[in-house]
Design a protein around this motif. Structure first.
Motif, PDB file in Angstrom:
ATOM      1  N   THR A  75       0.801  -0.951   0.060  1.00 29.83           N
ATOM      2  CA  THR A  75       0.119   0.050  -0.053  1.00 29.83           C
ATOM      3  C   THR A  75       0.606   1.300  -0.004  1.00 29.83           C
ATOM      4  O   THR A  75       0.752   2.259  -0.701  1.00 29.83           O
ATOM      5  CB  THR A  75      -1.016   0.062   1.295  1.00 29.83           C
ATOM      6  OG1 THR A  75      -1.754  -1.230   1.245  1.00 29.83           O
ATOM      7  CG2 THR A  75      -1.822   1.250   1.330  1.00 29.83           C
ATOM      8  N   THR A  76       1.735   1.132   0.843  1.00 37.10           N
ATOM      9  CA  THR A  76       2.917   2.338   0.974  1.00 37.10           C
ATOM     10  C   THR A  76       3.566   2.468  -0.412  1.00 37.10           C
ATOM     11  O   THR A  76       3.692   3.776  -0.659  1.00 37.10           O
ATOM     12  CB  THR A  76       3.955   2.026   2.006  1.00 37.10           C
ATOM     13  OG1 THR A  76       3.051   1.759   3.213  1.00 37.10           O
ATOM     14  CG2 THR A  76       4.613   3.438   2.150  1.00 37.10           C
ATOM     15  N   ARG A  77       3.958   1.423  -0.913  1.00 43.37           N
ATOM     16  CA  ARG A  77       4.577   1.481  -2.222  1.00 43.37           C
ATOM     17  C   ARG A  77       3.627   2.152  -3.474  1.00 43.37           C
ATOM     18  O   ARG A  77       4.239   2.956  -4.203  1.00 43.37           O
ATOM     19  CB  ARG A  77       5.297   0.250  -2.824  1.00 43.37           C
ATOM     20  CG  ARG A  77       6.134  -0.454  -1.910  1.00 43.37           C
ATOM     21  CD  ARG A  77       6.874  -1.570  -2.766  1.00 43.37           C
ATOM     22  NE  ARG A  77       5.922  -2.583  -3.025  1.00 43.37           N
ATOM     23  CZ  ARG A  77       5.873  -3.801  -2.297  1.00 43.37           C
ATOM     24  NH1 ARG A  77       6.462  -3.825  -1.128  1.00 43.37           N
ATOM     25  NH2 ARG A  77       4.936  -4.844  -2.687  1.00 43.37           N
ATOM     26  N   TYR A  78       2.486   1.783  -3.446  1.00 43.64           N
ATOM     27  CA  TYR A  78       1.493   2.466  -4.410  1.00 43.64           C
ATOM     28  C   TYR A  78       1.425   3.862  -4.118  1.00 43.64           C
ATOM     29  O   TYR A  78       1.395   4.698  -4.776  1.00 43.64           O
ATOM     30  CB  TYR A  78       0.009   1.476  -4.184  1.00 43.64           C
ATOM     31  CG  TYR A  78      -0.806   2.191  -5.176  1.00 43.64           C
ATOM     32  CD1 TYR A  78      -0.812   2.261  -6.396  1.00 43.64           C
ATOM     33  CD2 TYR A  78      -2.236   2.896  -4.477  1.00 43.64           C
ATOM     34  CE1 TYR A  78      -1.677   2.788  -7.307  1.00 43.64           C
ATOM     35  CE2 TYR A  78      -2.905   3.483  -5.561  1.00 43.64           C
ATOM     36  CZ  TYR A  78      -2.849   3.233  -6.859  1.00 43.64           C
ATOM     37  OH  TYR A  78      -3.858   3.937  -7.887  1.00 43.64           O
ATOM     38  N   LEU A 104       1.958   7.176  -6.587  1.00 44.28           N
ATOM     39  CA  LEU A 104       1.104   7.921  -6.880  1.00 44.28           C
ATOM     40  C   LEU A 104       1.820   9.565  -6.784  1.00 44.28           C
ATOM     41  O   LEU A 104       1.458  10.403  -7.325  1.00 44.28           O
ATOM     42  CB  LEU A 104      -0.236   8.143  -6.144  1.00 44.28           C
ATOM     43  CG  LEU A 104      -1.162   6.900  -6.242  1.00 44.28           C
ATOM     44  CD1 LEU A 104      -2.378   6.800  -5.347  1.00 44.28           C
ATOM     45  CD2 LEU A 104      -1.609   7.027  -7.730  1.00 44.28           C
ATOM     46  N   GLN A 105       2.612   9.446  -5.631  1.00 46.32           N
ATOM     47  CA  GLN A 105       2.990  10.751  -5.181  1.00 46.32           C
ATOM     48  C   GLN A 105       4.458  11.229  -6.067  1.00 46.32           C
ATOM     49  O   GLN A 105       4.628  12.294  -6.872  1.00 46.32           O
ATOM     50  CB  GLN A 105       3.716  10.597  -3.778  1.00 46.32           C
ATOM     51  CG  GLN A 105       4.068  12.086  -3.219  1.00 46.32           C
ATOM     52  CD  GLN A 105       4.207  11.822  -1.852  1.00 46.32           C
ATOM     53  OE1 GLN A 105       4.877  10.653  -1.263  1.00 46.32           O
ATOM     54  NE2 GLN A 105       4.367  12.593  -0.760  1.00 46.32           N
ATOM     55  N   LEU A 123       5.543  -2.241  -8.928  1.00 52.32           N
ATOM     56  CA  LEU A 123       5.419  -2.022  -7.212  1.00 52.32           C
ATOM     57  C   LEU A 123       5.845  -3.584  -6.852  1.00 52.32           C
ATOM     58  O   LEU A 123       5.923  -3.879  -5.481  1.00 52.32           O
ATOM     59  CB  LEU A 123       3.952  -2.011  -7.032  1.00 52.32           C
ATOM     60  CG  LEU A 123       3.759  -0.517  -7.424  1.00 52.32           C
ATOM     61  CD1 LEU A 123       2.301  -0.174  -7.067  1.00 52.32           C
ATOM     62  CD2 LEU A 123       4.441   0.587  -6.544  1.00 52.32           C
ATOM     63  N   GLY A 124       5.948  -4.498  -7.807  1.00 54.41           N
ATOM     64  CA  GLY A 124       6.326  -5.804  -7.317  1.00 54.41           C
ATOM     65  C   GLY A 124       5.249  -6.632  -6.812  1.00 54.41           C
ATOM     66  O   GLY A 124       5.443  -7.411  -5.799  1.00 54.41           O
ATOM     67  N   SER A 156      -5.388  -3.958  -7.584  1.00 49.56           N
ATOM     68  CA  SER A 156      -6.924  -3.562  -7.572  1.00 49.56           C
ATOM     69  C   SER A 156      -7.478  -3.645  -6.082  1.00 49.56           C
ATOM     70  O   SER A 156      -8.090  -2.671  -5.887  1.00 49.56           O
ATOM     71  CB  SER A 156      -7.841  -4.491  -8.387  1.00 49.56           C
ATOM     72  OG  SER A 156      -7.294  -4.505  -9.753  1.00 49.56           O
ATOM     73  N   ARG A 157      -7.166  -4.538  -5.366  1.00 44.59           N
ATOM     74  CA  ARG A 157      -7.412  -4.383  -4.049  1.00 44.59           C
ATOM     75  C   ARG A 157      -7.165  -3.191  -3.144  1.00 44.59           C
ATOM     76  O   ARG A 157      -7.816  -2.578  -2.328  1.00 44.59           O
ATOM     77  CB  ARG A 157      -7.080  -5.729  -3.113  1.00 44.59           C
ATOM     78  CG  ARG A 157      -8.146  -6.542  -2.804  1.00 44.59           C
ATOM     79  CD  ARG A 157      -7.297  -7.950  -1.748  1.00 44.59           C
ATOM     80  NE  ARG A 157      -6.155  -8.202  -2.093  1.00 44.59           N
ATOM     81  CZ  ARG A 157      -5.984  -9.176  -2.823  1.00 44.59           C
ATOM     82  NH1 ARG A 157      -6.730  -9.964  -3.652  1.00 44.59           N
ATOM     83  NH2 ARG A 157      -4.508  -9.722  -2.880  1.00 44.59           N
ATOM     84  N   ILE A 158      -5.656  -3.078  -3.348  1.00 46.05           N
ATOM     85  CA  ILE A 158      -5.200  -1.742  -2.675  1.00 46.05           C
ATOM     86  C   ILE A 158      -5.921  -0.694  -3.219  1.00 46.05           C
ATOM     87  O   ILE A 158      -6.484   0.373  -2.240  1.00 46.05           O
ATOM     88  CB  ILE A 158      -3.594  -1.585  -2.942  1.00 46.05           C
ATOM     89  CG1 ILE A 158      -2.939  -2.589  -2.175  1.00 46.05           C
ATOM     90  CG2 ILE A 158      -3.087  -0.305  -2.711  1.00 46.05           C
ATOM     91  CD1 ILE A 158      -1.481  -2.909  -2.785  1.00 46.05           C
ATOM     92  N   ARG A 159      -6.202  -0.217  -4.761  1.00 44.72           N
ATOM     93  CA  ARG A 159      -6.682   0.796  -4.899  1.00 44.72           C
ATOM     94  C   ARG A 159      -8.245   0.787  -4.566  1.00 44.72           C
ATOM     95  O   ARG A 159      -8.614   1.980  -4.095  1.00 44.72           O
ATOM     96  CB  ARG A 159      -6.886   0.794  -6.450  1.00 44.72           C
ATOM     97  CG  ARG A 159      -5.300   0.834  -7.214  1.00 44.72           C
ATOM     98  CD  ARG A 159      -5.543   0.688  -8.591  1.00 44.72           C
ATOM     99  NE  ARG A 159      -6.381   1.045  -9.707  1.00 44.72           N
ATOM    100  CZ  ARG A 159      -6.247   2.204  -9.961  1.00 44.72           C
ATOM    101  NH1 ARG A 159      -5.511   3.062 -10.158  1.00 44.72           N
ATOM    102  NH2 ARG A 159      -7.541   2.634 -10.965  1.00 44.72           N
ATOM    103  N   LYS A 160      -8.973  -0.260  -4.293  1.00 45.99           N
ATOM    104  CA  LYS A 160     -10.419  -0.035  -3.841  1.00 45.99           C
ATOM    105  C   LYS A 160     -10.290   0.325  -2.263  1.00 45.99           C
ATOM    106  O   LYS A 160     -11.285   1.043  -1.888  1.00 45.99           O
ATOM    107  CB  LYS A 160     -10.959  -1.609  -3.854  1.00 45.99           C
ATOM    108  CG  LYS A 160     -12.396  -1.579  -3.650  1.00 45.99           C
ATOM    109  CD  LYS A 160     -12.793  -2.999  -4.214  1.00 45.99           C
ATOM    110  CE  LYS A 160     -13.761  -3.765  -2.598  1.00 45.99           C
ATOM    111  NZ  LYS A 160     -13.942  -5.097  -3.131  1.00 45.99           N
TER     112      LYS A 160
END
Length: 189
Positions: free
Chosen positions: A148-151, A155-156, A174-175, A182-186
């Protein structure tokens, strides 16, 4: 062309004749989405300056999985610099993620700049160092962060890319799997 000159002038001074010489050594190249700028197993033909579009640098790991290790967008140089300079076979791919327009230098033209412009090697070395530093800055935090932090970091660092790059490439960068992305984005909406 002016964006290229502005970029180069950040790293050294050039007189009008040198600037005109640089301009005379560039070729405008258009690549369609999914075309390769450079391919593994081939000698890189060009160094390019991206005017429009996004590239990704990728390779295949020993399991045959495609791994994206960084993106390059507008007003940046794109090349497999080490292999280009040595005229050696590349071990990675540089692929257009979108339709791209760039100013390209052949090896012959790049060498002509080096042989003609007194300070060119120093300017080129500074440009190369910045490109490597930028790539490392984008890549190194990914090793120690959770997905999640990598995503969120992606974005940043690449706010303009999220809607221009396929999610499969972002997941690879992101590995993580595309399903995990998709889960993280949701979850963060």
């Amino acid at each position: 062309m002016e964006k290229l000159i502005e970029y180069i002038l950040q790293f050294g001074n050039l007189n009008p004749q040198q600037i005109n010489f640089i301009k005379s050594k560039t070729t405008e190249v258009d690549l369609k989405k999914d075309d390769y700028f450079s391919e593994a197993g081939k000698v890189p033909k060009y160094i390019g300056f991206v005017l429009e579009g996004v590239f990704r640098c990728c390779y295949y790991n020993n399991k045959g999985e495609e791994i994206t290790h960084y993106f390059i967008d507008e007003y940046s140089f794109v090349s497999d610099q080490q292999k280009f300079e040595a005229q050696a076979l590349s071990s990675e791919y540089i692929q257009a993620v979108t339709d791209c327009k760039l100013l390209a230098f052949t090896k012959k033209d790049w060498d002509a700049l080096s042989n003609t412009i007194v300070d060119w090697d120093r300017i080129a070395a500074k440009i190369t160092q910045k490109c490597l530093s930028d790539a490392m800055d984008r890549r190194s935090p990914l090793v120690s962060e959770d997905a999640t932090t990598r995503y969120l970091s992606f974005l940043q660092k690449y706010p303009m890319l999220i809607n221009r790059v396929p999610l499969s490439y972002i997941a690879s960068y992101l590995g993580i799997t595309q399903q995990s992305l998709s889960r993280i984005r949701k979850n963060i909406r």
